[in-house]
Scaffold this active site. Structure first.
Site, mmCIF file in Angstrom:
data_model
loop_
_atom_site.group_PDB
_atom_site.id
_atom_site.type_symbol
_atom_site.label_atom_id
_atom_site.label_comp_id
_atom_site.label_asym_id
_atom_site.label_seq_id
_atom_site.Cartn_x
_atom_site.Cartn_y
_atom_site.Cartn_z
ATOM 1 N N SER A 1 11.769 41.482 13.145
ATOM 2 C CA SER A 1 12.440 42.532 13.904
ATOM 3 C C SER A 1 12.001 42.462 15.363
ATOM 4 C CB SER A 1 12.100 43.912 13.324
ATOM 5 O OG SER A 1 12.806 44.932 13.992
ATOM 6 N N GLU A 2 12.949 42.708 16.279
ATOM 7 C CA GLU A 2 12.676 42.550 17.707
ATOM 8 C C GLU A 2 11.512 43.395 18.197
ATOM 9 O OE1 GLU A 2 17.156 43.331 17.716
ATOM 10 O OE2 GLU A 2 15.662 43.087 16.121
ATOM 11 N N ASN A 3 11.247 44.529 17.539
ATOM 12 C CA ASN A 3 10.182 45.402 18.018
ATOM 13 C C ASN A 3 8.791 44.946 17.585
ATOM 14 O OD1 ASN A 3 10.970 46.123 15.358
ATOM 15 N ND2 ASN A 3 9.955 48.101 15.549
#
Length: 219
Positions: free
Chosen positions: A55-57
């Protein structure tokens, strides 16, 4: 409005779409799931198969959504949904997460979309130049950085307009990147000259599917 013959067919639910896509992800792939329907894929990985979701976060190795009484408010994906961490998961700085994406270390990204064109163009962040979305966000990085891009979306809009088109009319996210599309009616590969049909829901014919697809479908 959908034609009567198509309206009578039972389309796949969003969970069924997610399970169908999950079944196609090979063992050991590193995969990013876009906001929307694609996030459900993490709930449907076949038992015994390891798929590493990113996930990008800054999550690497997350799993399905937690049960209501086991939610950790600090463990969320890029869509702000609660997820679980699997054994061996890692927490990364967001910059490192995007370095993975831009460095083409992801085997696959599955994105939602408003439209997909027959040449693989994808429009998934705005429906007009005046759309309220402030920017394309991480979708552009993912569409260009992942080695493969699949799309999961409803086959038509709520008004029955096709989402699979000859050319996107919405602002583009990326050009020529989509290789496969999963909808509530069918699975299709993006190939030169048209969408190649892989699978179609029970009770629907290719002729009927073509009526709600604004680009050639090749059997």
């Amino acid at each position: 409005m959908l034609p009567a013959q198509i309206a009578a067919v039972r389309p796949l639910s969003r969970d069924q779409m997610a399970a169908r896509a999950a079944a196609d992800i090979p063992e050991g792939w590193y995969v990013n799931l876009g906001i929307g329907i694609p996030t459900l894929i993490a709930n449907h990985v076949p038992q015994g198969r390891e798929v590493i979701f990113q996930s990008e976060n800054g999550l690497l190795g997350f799993g399905p959504a937690p049960e209501a009484d086991k939610i950790d408010p600090f463990v969320i994906n890029a869509g702000k949904q609660h997820v679980t961490l699997l054994k061996g998961a890692a927490l990364l700085h967001q910059a490192d997460s995007f370095a993975m994406i831009r460095g083409r270390h992801l085997d696959l990204c599955v994105l939602g979309a408003f439209q997909v064109a027959v040449n693989g163009d994808i429009a998934n962040w705005a429906t007009s130049n005046n759309d309220a979305a402030p920017a394309v966000g991480g979708a552009m990085d993912l569409a260009l950085g992942a080695r493969r891009v699949w799309v999961m979306m409803e086959h038509t809009t709520k008004d029955g307009a096709p989402r699979l088109v000859e050319a996107c009319t919405y602002p583009l996210t990326a050009i020529g990147v989509v290789s496969r599309v999963y909808t509530n009616f069918a699975v299709m590969n993006v190939i030169p000259g048209g969408f190649r049909l892989v699978e179609i829901v029970e009770g629907l014919t290719l002729h009927e599917l073509q009526k709600v697809t604004a680009a050639p479908i090749l059997a």
